[in-house]
Design a protein around this motif. Sequence first.
Motif, short mmCIF file in Angstrom:
data_model
loop_
_atom_site.label_atom_id
_atom_site.label_comp_id
_atom_site.label_asym_id
_atom_site.label_seq_id
_atom_site.Cartn_x
_atom_site.Cartn_y
_atom_site.Cartn_z
N UNK B 96 0.84 -1.20 0.00
CA UNK B 96 0.00 0.00 0.00
C UNK B 96 0.88 1.26 0.00
N UNK B 178 -3.78 1.48 -9.82
CA UNK B 178 -3.06 1.92 -8.63
C UNK B 178 -4.00 2.69 -7.70
N UNK B 182 -4.70 2.46 -3.57
CA UNK B 182 -4.61 3.60 -2.66
C UNK B 182 -5.94 3.80 -1.94
N UNK B 183 -7.02 3.68 -2.69
CA UNK B 183 -8.32 4.04 -2.16
C UNK B 183 -8.92 2.97 -1.26
N UNK B 184 -8.70 1.72 -1.60
CA UNK B 184 -9.47 0.67 -0.94
C UNK B 184 -8.66 -0.31 -0.11
#
Lengths: 258, 504
Positions: B96, B178, B182-184
Amino acid sequence: MNTTPAVPPRDDEPVPPGVVEALDLTMFVPCYNEEARITGTLETIKAAMAEVPCTYEVIVVDDGSNDRTAAVIEEFCRTNPDMPVRLHKNQRNLGLSRSFVDTAFRSRGRYYRLVCGDNVEPRGSMVKILRAIGSADIIIPYYPVLPGKSGVRKFISRLYTTLVDLLGGYRINYYNGCALYRRFHVMRWASYNYGFGFQAHLITTLLDEGATYTQVPLEGFHLTKDRGSPLNLRNFLSTGHTLIEIFIRRLRRTFYGN
Amino acid sequence: MTTPARQWSTPDGIREELDLTLFIPCLNEEKCVVPTIETVRAAMDGLAYSYEILVTDDGSRDRTANVVEEYIQANPGVSVRLHRNPGNSGLARSFVDASFRGRGRYLRLICGDNVEPKESMAAILGRLGQADIIIPYYPVVPGKSASRLFISSFYTRIVNLLSGHRLHYYNGHPLYRRYDVMRWASYNYGFGFQADLLTTLLDEGAMHQELALAAVHREKGRGTSSVNLRNFLSVTSSLLEITSRRLKRYFYPPKPAGPVAPPAVPAPLPPSAPLHIMNDATTREPQYQHSLELVKESGPASLGLMTNQAWHDDPRHLVFTLSRYKFVAKMLADRAHVLEVGCGDAFGTRIVAQSVKRLTATDFDPVFVADVTRRMDPQWRFECKAHDMLSGPFPGRYDGAYALDVIEHIEPKDEQNFVSNIVKSLTREGVLLLGCPSLQSQAYASPPSKAGHVNCKTGDTMRTLLSQYFHNVFIFSMNDEVVHTGYTPMAHYLIGVACTRKDA
């Protein structure tokens, strides 16, 4: 608009190359049926920002309102072209914590703060928080005195704070105020999975990560409208989930270090 | 950037400057890390993507970091960056973190011990842009002990069961957007983080493709430590999280987006580069000039999500698919209102729409419905709605209905429910057509095309199913694009035509 951040980056934590930081501050204003109050909120922000020397943007998120909220905001943008306000409409109601994280990815500020769309926070309080920008990773407001809050509500609020402190191993005065975060921290560490408890989850995670913080006492404000009781099954489950998660992290910290 | 244009844009707060970020985590890999980088470069040589390599040294006690630094100095033309974690942060967290450090539109993890052959890497990376997630799996794993195989398959089953999704393998290294990582992604999970991320993305409606690969043979026994208390706790925590998301989805389903607006007339697509060149062109034979005029007026038509893939992977398969639609069009010619169930990208639906008075197409996946709506041609307009036939009948009365390549994806226990819900929407004289690959054909099907086929029919079982609802059932065979009445066990594909409802 000046796009050079006025707040110097901290040396020990450079901005990751994959993240854009072009402004000092992003204000995230969530709205659900706030046609009567959103203009007032934006006016308050405008007045507060006149007193704070930083570059900023306001991102208003209409979270599936069925009233004229979006139209009122568009009208405000037309009549205030000098104020950097953008509107994002969610296709449906996504809830506060999810919009909070979504918007962090859509915005460009170095710091990030939620301002409620119902104009409950006075300009003075806003300025007090924003003046502390850059002094720590998280600026956490709390309210020593809360006029007009019933005894039961005060007790539940107190109980919640005590529980989170106890399970997380920290000592924070209030987890549900609108803290000022590094935007990158919200992108990196916030979880969309938590409803009501997302702030407690985020703050304790950041503290686990070694973030610095200061707590700022503010004058309690009087809620001019009834936001509805937060006491329902869904919030209970969601809060229970958050507390379990905080406790699991604590256990992990204890048994396996960080 | 050579990435195909996608339907959604990069959020303002993140930077996407390259097609691909390749993340190589290392723990004591001084011998293997440079060969790994070389394998990546060899795989990328055949692909026209811009990329960067991020190596993370996750607290090695050997010379891993020095070796990488020497490589960077010796190869200044190669985009390799090294990051050293202060201690050992673990794979999930490094992954991450790397998503935030990278600048590619897509992201993939490559193990630092150089176990993956160049060919597998190229097969996965070559699919970049075809879906939000490209998920590898390994139908055969030579050299893995029976107990390990059992644990692995048990884990997959549990995750599938708890999440309600159906993947072959959760612990390969998929190719992600990507931004999605980052988001999930949550850093909180050790071994189970991929299952958590994949199921979250599928919950969010991400498009995915599974890709069967030849298994990777690990030369060192590094997997021995995967069964320990910490992993057990971590996996349990991931599974609880996956379950709680499923429960949330079940008890608090997302509220609908309000009244659905009628599909807007799509703006003509901007002409792509080659058409600019053709702007002033005239064809040598005047009768073909109209083809240029049409493209200038309404832009080029685009393939749908699935047809695009078929045209990319196996062009002649498109002919087979379209000929099934033509058969349906002939059988249902002049019907008043026809229902298509499981339309997918509905590319062939226009062929049926050409022969019937009105057509409504449905699919249970909103991703496909959005794709169909986006590409809707005003001249060939039909209705397209998201609907899961297992949840109940679709509103309206139809004198014809068809479902091509759907029944084989319906669990046998649900097939009665599926067919009876379609039949409930049919008029007394309504006709139903069901098409699916024959059970006998599956011996020849490739793993990707077999994926999800849980209920292929023989001529007899197709007849038995339809006879429960209709007095008249006619079974047709198909081989490639040819429909015939030949011996069904030798047919590749079967179409059952049924009419005269038994309950009407």
